[in-house]
Design an enzyme around this catalytic site. Structure first.
Site, short mmCIF file in Angstrom:
data_model
loop_
_atom_site.label_atom_id
_atom_site.label_comp_id
_atom_site.label_asym_id
_atom_site.label_seq_id
_atom_site.Cartn_x
_atom_site.Cartn_y
_atom_site.Cartn_z
N CYS A 68 -36.77 -52.92 65.28
CA CYS A 68 -37.43 -51.78 64.64
C CYS A 68 -37.29 -51.84 63.12
CB CYS A 68 -36.84 -50.48 65.15
SG CYS A 68 -37.79 -49.05 64.59
N CYS A 72 -33.59 -44.54 62.43
CA CYS A 72 -33.27 -43.18 62.90
C CYS A 72 -31.81 -43.15 63.39
CB CYS A 72 -34.20 -42.77 64.04
SG CYS A 72 -35.95 -43.01 63.62
N CYS A 75 -31.04 -42.91 67.22
CA CYS A 75 -31.83 -43.75 68.13
C CYS A 75 -31.03 -44.19 69.36
CB CYS A 75 -32.34 -44.98 67.40
SG CYS A 75 -33.38 -45.99 68.47
C1 LIG Z 1 -36.74 -45.20 71.20
S1 LIG Z 1 -38.24 -44.66 70.54
C2 LIG Z 1 -39.24 -46.15 70.51
C3 LIG Z 1 -40.64 -45.96 69.99
C4 LIG Z 1 -40.81 -45.79 68.49
N1 LIG Z 1 -39.97 -46.61 67.73
C5 LIG Z 1 -40.65 -44.34 68.11
O1 LIG Z 1 -39.67 -43.97 67.48
O2 LIG Z 1 -41.55 -43.57 68.49
C6 LIG Z 1 -39.01 -43.73 71.88
C7 LIG Z 1 -38.86 -42.22 71.76
O3 LIG Z 1 -37.51 -41.88 71.95
C8 LIG Z 1 -37.16 -40.87 71.02
N2 LIG Z 1 -35.72 -40.90 70.83
C9 LIG Z 1 -34.99 -41.83 70.17
N3 LIG Z 1 -33.68 -41.53 70.19
C10 LIG Z 1 -33.56 -40.38 70.90
C11 LIG Z 1 -32.46 -39.56 71.28
N4 LIG Z 1 -31.23 -39.86 70.93
N5 LIG Z 1 -32.70 -38.47 72.02
C12 LIG Z 1 -33.97 -38.15 72.39
N6 LIG Z 1 -35.05 -38.88 72.08
C13 LIG Z 1 -34.85 -39.98 71.33
C14 LIG Z 1 -37.96 -41.27 69.78
O4 LIG Z 1 -38.09 -40.23 68.88
C15 LIG Z 1 -39.27 -41.67 70.40
O5 LIG Z 1 -40.12 -40.57 70.55
S1 SF4 Z 2 -36.36 -43.92 67.31
FE1 SF4 Z 2 -35.35 -45.93 67.23
S2 SF4 Z 2 -36.93 -47.33 67.78
FE2 SF4 Z 2 -37.98 -45.45 67.20
S3 SF4 Z 2 -38.38 -45.61 65.00
FE3 SF4 Z 2 -36.43 -44.66 65.18
S4 SF4 Z 2 -34.98 -46.33 65.05
FE4 SF4 Z 2 -36.93 -47.21 65.55
#
Ligand SMILES: C[S@@+](CC[C@H](N)C(=O)[O-])C[C@H]1O[C@@H](n2cnc3c(N)ncnc32)[C@H](O)[C@@H]1O
Ligand code: SF4
Length: 346
Positions: A68, A72, A75
């Site tokens: 990525c 975040c 994440c």
């Molecule tokens: C892991 S991300 C991957 C896709 C993309 N990078 C994104 O951020 O949309 C998939 C979804 O999981 C959410 N997400 C990530 N970490 C999270 C957490 N700790 N609790 C709940 N949702 C989470 C993100 O905001 C996103 O909507």
């Molecule tokens: S939630 Fe995780 S995978 Fe999605 S943009 Fe943020 S750092 Fe990248």
């Protein structure tokens, strides 16, 4: 228990009547003891039994990459490997899922648009729609790498595009790490919303509610953006991903209580497209495939992988997915997910 009284004198008519009654009661007794025939019981085979009760992979989330370009802080699907399957292997796995009755595929990550500048994703999207004829093909992305060229090439094959946005205040996005350098996350969000309209792709928003945005009121912005669905997640901890010693992120400082999450939801009760997902609803109600096409079981608060569907097939691997089909239905996992069935004003 039928009660019939008859004459006892042995006349011909009496005897005939007696004969009729006994024939009738014989037939009745046979009818009363009739049961639906059961299929023959096969010899006990534990493995076969388990496979027969395997859930159907109706809706699957394929996190084909963990890489990525954002950071975040909360994440829960982090860059633990940089592995991505060869395109043909990924297609083979998707075909196996389709043969097991998959109807909806969602591509996620990591950031799905990173690999080969979105071409890897585009080719999978096209394959799922054209070759596999899946009713629903969707993507979750941070939106930072999407180009208009991509929509021109692949937009026709995509039903839904979800863009993650946790705040309408740019400095909060920066604090969360939902950004690449100083680039504006919100500019991208609005740009993509317009492309979705232009290229006829249903537009969705995902937001993670955490300590940094829990007091925000997003009503006005969401109303203006008018997504088909606004998924609102309570920030979730996963051991080995964003909690614990082996994790690449430490998300404890982002965690909010159930009550704080409820208050956020109440503040946004006028937004009709809002779909809330508490930690409880979220944990086991997704079928998650990782970069090796292994199902990830989140029941123990971490992501325990099954064997790969490419090695053992879908039915065997899915038994180790920890998937809660009932919760999937309870959280509204099945909805109108083909753009052809949506009554959208393009
Ligand atoms: C892991 S991300 C991957 C896709 C993309 N990078 C994104 O951020 O949309 C998939 C979804 O999981 C959410 N997400 C990530 N970490 C999270 C957490 N700790 N609790 C709940 N949702 C989470 C993100 O905001 C996103 O909507
Ligand atoms: S939630 Fe995780 S995978 Fe999605 S943009 Fe943020 S750092 Fe990248």
């Amino acid at each position: 228990p039928c009660h019939v009284s008859v004459q006892t004198s042995p006349t011909w008519t009496g005897m005939l009547l007696q004969l009729c009654i006994s024939t009738l009661s014989y037939v009745l007794s046979k009818v009363c003891s009739y049961r639906t025939p059961r299929p023959p019981v096969s010899p006990p085979d534990r493995k076969l039994g388990e496979l027969q009760t395997a859930p159907t992979p109706t809706s699957v989330n394929y996190h084909f990459t963990r890489k990525c370009n954002y950071k975040c802080g909360f994440c829960f699907h982090t860059a633990k490997t940089s592995f991505v399957l060869p395109l043909e292997e990924a297609k083979r796995g998707l075909k196996l899922l389709k043969e097991s009755r998959m109807e909806k595929i969602n591509f996620s990550g990591g950031e799905p648009y990173l690999e080969d500048k979105g071409e890897f994703l585009g080719k999978l999207v096209q394959y799922c729609k054209v070759d596999l004829q899946l009713p629903s093909v969707s993507i979750v992305s941070n939106g930072s790498m999407i180009t208009e060229r991509w929509f021109q090439k692949y937009g026709d094959y995509l039903d839904i595009l979800a863009i993650s946005c946790d705040s309408f205040d740019e400095s909060t996005n920066q604090l969360i790490g939902r950004a690449q350098g100083r680039k504006s996350h919100l500019d991208n969000l609005y740009k993509i919303r317009n492309w979705c309209q232009q290229y006829k792709v249903a537009f969705k928003i995902n937001s993670v509610i955490n300590t940094f945005n829990v007091d925000e009121d997003m009503t006005e912005h969401i109303t203006e953006l008018n997504p088909v669905r606004w998924k609102v997640f309570q920030c979730l901890l996963i051991d080995g991903e964003n909690a614990g010693e082996t994790a690449l992120r430490e998300a404890e400082r982002f965690i909010i209580s159930d009550q704080m999450f409820q208050e956020f939801l109440e503040r946004h009760s006028s937004v009709s497209c809002l779909v809330p997902e508490s930690n409880e609803k979220m944990r086991n109600s997704y079928l998650i495939l990782d970069e090796y096409m292994r199902f990830l079981d989140c029941r123990q608060g971490r992501k325990d992988p099954s064997k790969s569907i490419l090695d053992v097939g879908v039915k065997e691997a899915i038994c180790f997915s920890g998937f809660d089909e009932k919760m999937f239905l309870k959280r509204g996992g099945k909805y109108v997910w083909s753009k052809a069935d949506m009554k959208l004003d393009w």
